[in-house]
Design a protein around this motif. Structure first.
Motif, mmCIF file in Angstrom:
data_model
loop_
_atom_site.group_PDB
_atom_site.id
_atom_site.type_symbol
_atom_site.label_atom_id
_atom_site.label_comp_id
_atom_site.label_asym_id
_atom_site.label_seq_id
_atom_site.Cartn_x
_atom_site.Cartn_y
_atom_site.Cartn_z
ATOM 1 N N GLU A 179 161.269 6.131 -50.440
ATOM 2 C CA GLU A 179 162.270 6.486 -50.058
ATOM 3 C C GLU A 179 163.314 7.162 -51.569
ATOM 4 O O GLU A 179 163.375 8.430 -51.435
ATOM 5 C CB GLU A 179 163.801 5.085 -49.434
ATOM 6 C CG GLU A 179 163.371 5.091 -48.019
ATOM 7 C CD GLU A 179 164.231 4.260 -47.407
ATOM 8 O OE1 GLU A 179 164.884 3.196 -48.602
ATOM 9 O OE2 GLU A 179 164.435 4.111 -46.272
ATOM 10 N N SER A 180 162.803 6.555 -52.753
ATOM 11 C CA SER A 180 163.105 6.891 -54.524
ATOM 12 C C SER A 180 162.155 8.518 -54.222
ATOM 13 O O SER A 180 163.428 9.626 -54.872
ATOM 14 C CB SER A 180 162.422 5.733 -54.906
ATOM 15 O OG SER A 180 162.985 6.436 -55.960
ATOM 16 N N LEU A 181 160.692 8.501 -53.786
ATOM 17 C CA LEU A 181 160.510 9.561 -53.835
ATOM 18 C C LEU A 181 161.198 10.256 -53.011
ATOM 19 O O LEU A 181 160.667 11.962 -53.656
ATOM 20 C CB LEU A 181 159.298 9.347 -53.828
ATOM 21 C CG LEU A 181 158.444 8.878 -54.893
ATOM 22 C CD1 LEU A 181 156.635 8.107 -54.065
ATOM 23 C CD2 LEU A 181 157.922 9.306 -56.017
ATOM 24 N N ILE A 182 161.576 10.391 -51.576
ATOM 25 C CA ILE A 182 161.663 11.786 -50.915
ATOM 26 C C ILE A 182 163.004 12.203 -51.505
ATOM 27 O O ILE A 182 163.543 12.942 -51.298
ATOM 28 C CB ILE A 182 162.827 10.810 -49.613
ATOM 29 C CG1 ILE A 182 161.080 10.388 -48.800
ATOM 30 C CG2 ILE A 182 162.993 11.702 -48.432
ATOM 31 C CD1 ILE A 182 161.097 8.988 -47.718
ATOM 32 N N LEU A 183 164.217 11.280 -51.951
ATOM 33 C CA LEU A 183 165.438 11.666 -53.008
ATOM 34 C C LEU A 183 165.049 12.087 -53.679
ATOM 35 O O LEU A 183 165.766 13.193 -54.532
ATOM 36 C CB LEU A 183 165.855 10.277 -53.200
ATOM 37 C CG LEU A 183 166.678 9.254 -52.379
ATOM 38 C CD1 LEU A 183 167.065 8.750 -52.923
ATOM 39 C CD2 LEU A 183 167.952 10.732 -51.653
ATOM 40 N N ASP A 184 163.775 11.958 -54.719
ATOM 41 C CA ASP A 184 163.438 13.222 -55.919
ATOM 42 C C ASP A 184 162.590 14.304 -55.237
ATOM 43 O O ASP A 184 161.883 15.454 -56.132
ATOM 44 C CB ASP A 184 162.267 12.124 -56.651
ATOM 45 C CG ASP A 184 163.026 11.339 -57.682
ATOM 46 O OD1 ASP A 184 164.591 11.003 -57.698
ATOM 47 O OD2 ASP A 184 162.246 10.103 -57.782
ATOM 48 N N GLY A 185 162.303 14.509 -54.019
ATOM 49 C CA GLY A 185 162.121 15.480 -53.433
ATOM 50 C C GLY A 185 160.333 16.022 -53.498
ATOM 51 O O GLY A 185 159.969 17.231 -53.811
ATOM 52 N N VAL A 186 160.016 14.851 -53.898
ATOM 53 C CA VAL A 186 157.827 15.133 -54.553
ATOM 54 C C VAL A 186 158.120 16.151 -52.917
ATOM 55 O O VAL A 186 158.834 16.362 -51.781
ATOM 56 C CB VAL A 186 158.087 14.147 -54.379
ATOM 57 C CG1 VAL A 186 158.156 13.339 -55.338
ATOM 58 C CG2 VAL A 186 157.608 13.220 -53.274
ATOM 59 N N ASP A 187 156.629 16.691 -53.378
ATOM 60 C CA ASP A 187 155.930 17.737 -52.686
ATOM 61 C C ASP A 187 154.898 17.070 -51.619
ATOM 62 O O ASP A 187 154.770 17.303 -49.905
ATOM 63 C CB ASP A 187 155.300 18.958 -52.568
ATOM 64 C CG ASP A 187 156.026 19.388 -53.376
ATOM 65 O OD1 ASP A 187 156.898 20.286 -53.161
ATOM 66 O OD2 ASP A 187 155.894 19.790 -54.718
ATOM 67 N N ALA A 188 154.611 15.601 -51.394
ATOM 68 C CA ALA A 188 154.063 15.285 -50.608
ATOM 69 C C ALA A 188 153.372 13.634 -51.363
ATOM 70 O O ALA A 188 153.778 13.427 -52.684
ATOM 71 C CB ALA A 188 152.530 15.504 -50.431
ATOM 72 N N ILE A 189 153.409 13.121 -50.974
ATOM 73 C CA ILE A 189 152.930 10.891 -50.822
ATOM 74 C C ILE A 189 151.619 11.388 -50.504
ATOM 75 O O ILE A 189 151.391 10.963 -49.737
ATOM 76 C CB ILE A 189 154.226 10.353 -50.073
ATOM 77 C CG1 ILE A 189 155.742 10.696 -50.790
ATOM 78 C CG2 ILE A 189 153.952 8.610 -50.369
ATOM 79 C CD1 ILE A 189 156.949 10.138 -50.549
ATOM 80 N N LYS A 249 160.776 8.279 -41.958
ATOM 81 C CA LYS A 249 161.900 9.418 -42.828
ATOM 82 C C LYS A 249 161.641 10.954 -43.681
ATOM 83 O O LYS A 249 161.925 11.883 -43.852
ATOM 84 C CB LYS A 249 162.545 8.996 -43.687
ATOM 85 C CG LYS A 249 164.136 7.860 -43.383
ATOM 86 C CD LYS A 249 164.491 6.880 -44.355
ATOM 87 C CE LYS A 249 165.417 5.987 -43.784
ATOM 88 N NZ LYS A 249 166.285 4.843 -44.350
ATOM 89 N N ALA A 250 159.976 10.195 -44.757
ATOM 90 C CA ALA A 250 159.357 11.314 -45.822
ATOM 91 C C ALA A 250 158.819 12.176 -44.094
ATOM 92 O O ALA A 250 158.964 13.893 -44.992
ATOM 93 C CB ALA A 250 158.306 11.064 -46.489
ATOM 94 N N GLU A 251 158.688 12.564 -43.429
ATOM 95 C CA GLU A 251 157.947 13.634 -42.104
ATOM 96 C C GLU A 251 159.348 14.292 -42.249
ATOM 97 O O GLU A 251 159.659 15.275 -42.097
ATOM 98 C CB GLU A 251 157.316 12.918 -41.327
ATOM 99 C CG GLU A 251 156.742 13.317 -40.249
ATOM 100 C CD GLU A 251 155.415 14.116 -40.033
ATOM 101 O OE1 GLU A 251 155.731 15.251 -38.840
ATOM 102 O OE2 GLU A 251 155.149 13.771 -40.851
ATOM 103 N N LYS A 252 160.221 13.592 -42.081
ATOM 104 C CA LYS A 252 161.159 13.684 -41.290
ATOM 105 C C LYS A 252 161.798 15.066 -42.635
ATOM 106 O O LYS A 252 163.065 16.325 -42.532
ATOM 107 C CB LYS A 252 162.727 13.026 -40.712
ATOM 108 C CG LYS A 252 163.338 14.116 -40.423
ATOM 109 C CD LYS A 252 164.606 12.912 -39.492
ATOM 110 C CE LYS A 252 165.616 13.236 -38.821
ATOM 111 N NZ LYS A 252 166.903 12.224 -38.555
ATOM 112 N N ALA A 253 161.552 15.006 -43.564
ATOM 113 C CA ALA A 253 162.321 15.212 -44.302
ATOM 114 C C ALA A 253 161.133 16.457 -45.670
ATOM 115 O O ALA A 253 161.386 17.152 -46.019
ATOM 116 C CB ALA A 253 162.870 14.838 -45.763
#
Length: 228
Positions: A3-13, A29-33
């Motif tokens: 979730e922190s990486l999602i907030l950071d706006g990374v391109d892939a996880i 959540k990442a997929e939705k973002a």
């Protein structure tokens, strides 16, 4: 962390999961973002909102078990070394292994330990149960633990059982030397180590708009007596 990486706006996880479902909410959540998530090594996970590079875990376990059953002529006492409790890979490997062994009533599982795919843990855990076991004819683990099991038997002064290898360099070198010296025979397999690197290639493809399948299978490498 996801979730922190999602907030950071990374391109892939890229995720090596410790649970089949515990990360589903964060993955979704990442997929939705708009952030693709690639699962590797210890999956599968149960959400379809990601890309997965998995192993044919059951096939790998059955090859190891089939070799052991044949090498022991269908009779003998076996120690199973598992990975980590609750991890999908461990559960799938264990279930497939037990299915084969259960079909061969002459094979008895006389010990089960969690070796965490780690040499030092395997040595400690196997050493802890050896005093209570009169005869051990075979040991099978999930990779990374074979050399530790060998060391436990050597330290205890016992005859070496058939230990299924996990393709780590220390085990393969020992096996090669012992084959030349005494003719020691076994079989070694492992999930190939480049799945994390493969995930990076997949991530780049996705970000560049290449069509990538949601489910991919990483092959395993088997090393036989002739190959070692």
């Amino acid at each position: 962390q996801i979730e922190s990486l999602i907030l950071d706006g990374v391109d892939a996880i890229i995720v090596d999961p410790g649970s089949a479902s515990g990360l589903n909410g964060a993955i979704e959540k990442a997929e939705k973002a708009g952030i693709p998530v690639i699962i590797i090594n210890d999956g599968p996970v149960t959400t379809d909102k990601c890309y997965q590079i998995n192993f044919d875990t059951a096939q790998m376990a059955k090859k190891a078990a089939d070799y052991l059953v044949k090498a022991l002529d269908g009779k003998g006492n076996v120690i199973e070394m598992r990975g980590m409790a609750g991890v999908p890979f461990d559960e799938d490997f264990h279930n497939a292994l037990i299915e084969v062994l259960a079909a061969n009533p002459g094979i008895n599982v006389v010990g089960e330990v969690y070796a965490e795919w780690t040499r030092s843990v395997a040595q400690k855990q196997v050493a802890s149960i050896l005093p209570g076991l009169k005869q051990v004819d075979g040991v099978v683990g999930q990779g990374g633990d074979a050399y530790g099991a060998l060391q436990a038997f050597i330290a205890d002064g016992r005859d070496l059982p058939i230990v299924i290898g996990g393709n780590r360099g220390n085990f393969l070198q020992w096996w090669s030397e012992e084959k030349a010296k005494s003719g020691y025979e076994t079989f070694s397999w492992a999930a190939n180590p480049w799945d994390a690197a493969s995930a990076l290639y997949v991530a780049v493809d996705i970000l560049e708009g290449v069509e990538v399948p949601r489910i991919m299978i990483m092959p395993a490498l088997n090393v036989t007596q002739d190959m070692v």
